[in-house]
Design a protein around this motif. Structure first.
Motif, mmCIF file in Angstrom:
data_model
loop_
_atom_site.group_PDB
_atom_site.id
_atom_site.type_symbol
_atom_site.label_atom_id
_atom_site.label_comp_id
_atom_site.label_asym_id
_atom_site.label_seq_id
_atom_site.Cartn_x
_atom_site.Cartn_y
_atom_site.Cartn_z
ATOM 1 N N ILE A 54 0.835 -1.210 0.000
ATOM 2 C CA ILE A 54 0.000 0.000 0.000
ATOM 3 C C ILE A 54 0.864 1.253 0.000
ATOM 4 O O ILE A 54 0.610 2.194 -0.752
ATOM 5 C CB ILE A 54 -0.972 -0.024 1.198
ATOM 6 N N VAL A 55 1.904 1.274 0.829
ATOM 7 C CA VAL A 55 2.784 2.446 0.888
ATOM 8 C C VAL A 55 3.523 2.618 -0.435
ATOM 9 O O VAL A 55 3.694 3.744 -0.916
ATOM 10 C CB VAL A 55 3.753 2.356 2.088
ATOM 11 N N ALA A 58 7.220 10.259 1.157
ATOM 12 C CA ALA A 58 8.647 9.939 1.080
ATOM 13 C C ALA A 58 9.149 9.318 2.379
ATOM 14 O O ALA A 58 9.989 8.413 2.349
ATOM 15 C CB ALA A 58 9.447 11.192 0.744
ATOM 16 N N TRP A 59 8.640 9.783 3.513
ATOM 17 C CA TRP A 59 9.099 9.224 4.792
ATOM 18 C C TRP A 59 8.637 7.778 4.965
ATOM 19 O O TRP A 59 9.372 6.938 5.487
ATOM 20 C CB TRP A 59 8.664 10.097 5.966
ATOM 21 N N ILE A 91 10.443 1.991 4.503
ATOM 22 C CA ILE A 91 10.451 0.691 3.820
ATOM 23 C C ILE A 91 11.864 0.342 3.361
ATOM 24 O O ILE A 91 12.326 -0.792 3.519
ATOM 25 C CB ILE A 91 9.465 0.692 2.634
ATOM 26 N N MET A 92 12.566 1.319 2.794
ATOM 27 C CA MET A 92 13.931 1.056 2.318
ATOM 28 C C MET A 92 14.864 0.745 3.479
ATOM 29 O O MET A 92 15.694 -0.160 3.387
ATOM 30 C CB MET A 92 14.462 2.234 1.497
ATOM 31 N N LEU A 135 17.659 4.678 -3.054
ATOM 32 C CA LEU A 135 16.242 5.008 -2.896
ATOM 33 C C LEU A 135 15.970 5.587 -1.514
ATOM 34 O O LEU A 135 15.158 6.513 -1.365
ATOM 35 C CB LEU A 135 15.366 3.786 -3.162
ATOM 36 N N LEU A 136 16.641 5.079 -0.501
ATOM 37 C CA LEU A 136 16.524 5.637 0.842
ATOM 38 C C LEU A 136 16.987 7.093 0.851
ATOM 39 O O LEU A 136 16.311 7.978 1.379
ATOM 40 C CB LEU A 136 17.335 4.813 1.843
#
Length: 112
Positions: free
Chosen positions: A52-53, A71-72, A77-78, A101-102
């Motif tokens: 979902i995120v 973005a947070w 997730i990353m 990506l982080l």
């Protein structure tokens, strides 16, 4: 001005990557993704949250609405992927994509 255009391209490109990863989870079948998360010692419900995120967060980065907040979530997730899965594989072939990506999502999250 060029910096702003470059930032927008980076935000949109990153959003596309996350959105596609969310779609890929749906195409694979969430039952298989839940099993993969379980095999990693993670709760199955987390697979749904990540999907979902990735979908909503990726879309937010693409269209630019709520991008800083999304973005947070994507950064979390990353960070989680690096710590739980990728770190043991090392940098090359492991966490290098997740790291960039982080960093990009942190930059989007900090953008004013």
């Amino acid at each position: 001005m060029a910096y702003e255009k470059a930032f927008v391209l980076l935000r949109i490109g990153t959003g596309i990557l996350f959105f596609i990863h969310g779609i890929a989870k749906l195409q694979k079948g969430m039952a298989a993704v839940v099993t993969t998360f379980g095999d990693l010692g993670l709760p199955g419900w987390l697979a749904y949250l990540v999907m979902i995120v990735e979908l909503i967060g990726g879309l937010a980065l693409i269209i630019g609405i709520g991008a800083r907040y999304a973005a947070w979530g994507l950064a979390a997730i990353m960070a989680g992927a690096i710590v739980t899965v990728k770190w043991a594989k090392g940098f090359v072939g492991g966490y290098e994509l997740n790291l960039i990506l982080l960093l990009v999502t942190i930059c989007v999250g900090l953008k004013r």
